[in-house]
Design a protein around this motif. Sequence first.
Motif, PDB file in Angstrom:
ATOM      1  N   ARG A 151       3.945  -4.626 -26.553  1.00 21.49           N
ATOM      2  CA  ARG A 151       5.389  -4.546 -26.774  1.00 21.49           C
ATOM      3  C   ARG A 151       5.924  -3.258 -26.155  1.00 21.49           C
ATOM      4  NH1 ARG A 151       8.378  -8.592 -28.005  1.00 21.49           N
ATOM      5  NH2 ARG A 151       9.699  -7.574 -29.541  1.00 21.49           N
ATOM      6  N   VAL A 152       7.174  -3.328 -25.701  1.00 19.49           N
ATOM      7  CA  VAL A 152       7.872  -2.123 -25.248  1.00 19.49           C
ATOM      8  C   VAL A 152       8.668  -1.602 -26.429  1.00 19.49           C
ATOM      9  CG1 VAL A 152       9.596  -1.183 -23.672  1.00 19.49           C
ATOM     10  CG2 VAL A 152       7.993  -2.955 -22.872  1.00 19.49           C
ATOM     11  N   TYR A 153       8.450  -0.354 -26.790  1.00 17.77           N
ATOM     12  CA  TYR A 153       9.099   0.217 -27.973  1.00 17.77           C
ATOM     13  C   TYR A 153       9.929   1.422 -27.575  1.00 17.77           C
ATOM     14  CZ  TYR A 153       9.460   0.170 -33.037  1.00 17.77           C
ATOM     15  OH  TYR A 153       9.927   0.010 -34.308  1.00 17.77           O
ATOM     16  N   LEU A 154      11.198   1.357 -27.905  1.00 16.17           N
ATOM     17  CA  LEU A 154      12.115   2.466 -27.652  1.00 16.17           C
ATOM     18  C   LEU A 154      12.339   3.200 -28.961  1.00 16.17           C
ATOM     19  CD1 LEU A 154      15.462   2.380 -25.718  1.00 16.17           C
ATOM     20  CD2 LEU A 154      15.425   3.201 -28.062  1.00 16.17           C
ATOM     21  N   THR A 203       4.801   1.871 -24.294  1.00 16.32           N
ATOM     22  CA  THR A 203       4.224   0.536 -24.198  1.00 16.32           C
ATOM     23  C   THR A 203       3.127   0.439 -25.240  1.00 16.32           C
ATOM     24  OG1 THR A 203       4.708   0.384 -21.821  1.00 16.32           O
ATOM     25  CG2 THR A 203       3.076  -1.140 -22.712  1.00 16.32           C
ATOM     26  N   ALA A 204       3.406  -0.255 -26.330  1.00 16.74           N
ATOM     27  CA  ALA A 204       2.444  -0.378 -27.420  1.00 16.74           C
ATOM     28  C   ALA A 204       1.431  -1.465 -27.093  1.00 16.74           C
ATOM     29  CB  ALA A 204       3.173  -0.706 -28.724  1.00 16.74           C
ATOM     30  N   GLN A 205       0.157  -1.182 -27.369  1.00 16.24           N
ATOM     31  CA  GLN A 205      -0.936  -2.110 -27.106  1.00 16.24           C
ATOM     32  C   GLN A 205      -1.642  -2.453 -28.419  1.00 16.24           C
ATOM     33  OE1 GLN A 205      -3.357   0.047 -24.312  1.00 16.24           O
ATOM     34  NE2 GLN A 205      -1.759   0.090 -22.718  1.00 16.24           N
ATOM     35  N   LYS A 206      -2.578  -3.393 -28.349  1.00 15.00           N
ATOM     36  CA  LYS A 206      -3.342  -3.809 -29.524  1.00 15.00           C
ATOM     37  C   LYS A 206      -3.911  -2.594 -30.261  1.00 15.00           C
ATOM     38  CE  LYS A 206      -7.716  -6.103 -30.696  1.00 15.00           C
ATOM     39  NZ  LYS A 206      -7.311  -6.705 -31.985  1.00 15.00           N
ATOM     40  N   HIS A 255      15.821   3.180 -32.777  1.00 12.74           N
ATOM     41  CA  HIS A 255      14.651   2.500 -32.231  1.00 12.74           C
ATOM     42  C   HIS A 255      14.911   1.016 -32.023  1.00 12.74           C
ATOM     43  CE1 HIS A 255      14.403   1.953 -36.591  1.00 12.74           C
ATOM     44  NE2 HIS A 255      13.709   0.862 -36.359  1.00 12.74           N
ATOM     45  N   SER A 256      14.118   0.403 -31.138  1.00 10.06           N
ATOM     46  CA  SER A 256      14.174  -1.035 -30.908  1.00 10.06           C
ATOM     47  C   SER A 256      12.887  -1.459 -30.221  1.00 10.06           C
ATOM     48  CB  SER A 256      15.380  -1.414 -30.040  1.00 10.06           C
ATOM     49  OG  SER A 256      15.217  -0.914 -28.719  1.00 10.06           O
ATOM     50  N   THR A 257      12.623  -2.785 -30.196  1.00 12.56           N
ATOM     51  CA  THR A 257      11.471  -3.312 -29.474  1.00 12.56           C
ATOM     52  C   THR A 257      11.925  -4.393 -28.502  1.00 12.56           C
ATOM     53  OG1 THR A 257      11.017  -5.016 -31.137  1.00 12.56           O
ATOM     54  CG2 THR A 257       9.902  -2.898 -31.395  1.00 12.56           C
TER      55      THR A 257
END
Length: 280
Positions: free
Chosen positions: A48-51, A58-61, A73-75
Amino acid sequence: MNDLIGKKHMIGDASFVIQHMRSTSSSAMPRAHSHACYELYCLLEGERVYLVNGKIFTAQKGDIVVIVPHELHSTASSQVKYFERVLIHFAPEFLRESDGNVLNFPPFQQSTLLRTPVKEQPEIERLLVQMVAECKEENSLYDSYVRHLLLELLIRLNRLHAVSPEAPGSNHPMHEKVAEIMAYIEAHYREALTLEQLAKHFFISPAYLSRVFLKLTGFHISEYVRVIRIREAQKLLRTTRQKVHAIAEQVGFEHISHFNKTFKKFAGVAPIRYRQSHKY
């Protein structure tokens, strides 16, 4: 694989909320927002892209994004459409008074992304799955057990941060550029900023900047400028005794009527009511 949007489980007066979700389609929060509680966004699978607060990750597993109260914040989806996550919201009061000291440690002072080593991920996932199960089954003293599990998770996150304090950023060049633009807006929000001025300053086509910025933040440039101004006004209303008209001028509004209308649109209440509902 079918989408799963689990029920939001709450304890008390929503002082603790947890939800398990997985999705195979593109999805995003409608726009960046903030709230008065802590948020833990725990990504079990996918990407996911997380602001958060002007930074893009860029969030990963296995990653956990920690959001502190009142930070924007947002995703949004990355190139990997499938994801599975557990989302937790909790108020500091949910923890016992003696345990609340954990929130004084660095990872809970400023929003960040924590990258969990592979060997640590099964234990983190066990805590998350157990919290969801306890809230779903509501067995005797389940709220106390969830409180215990949350404290253990927070302690583990603090230890992860101690080992790797620097949050990994996004590997997408345009994400970094949008983050730069957001930082510029936060530094110059009192000025009359326009899409055309920003595009020229950062050597980007106005149309392309508008499209990418909207996709990542949920806001048009002009809206985001107003959000930053209102967020700063909220901070001043919570932490100072300045008059409302003085705050309006300080954050870049020329007319108090425009400030009041904009504040209510984004905050949901008038400035005076907002101040009354937050302790000085």
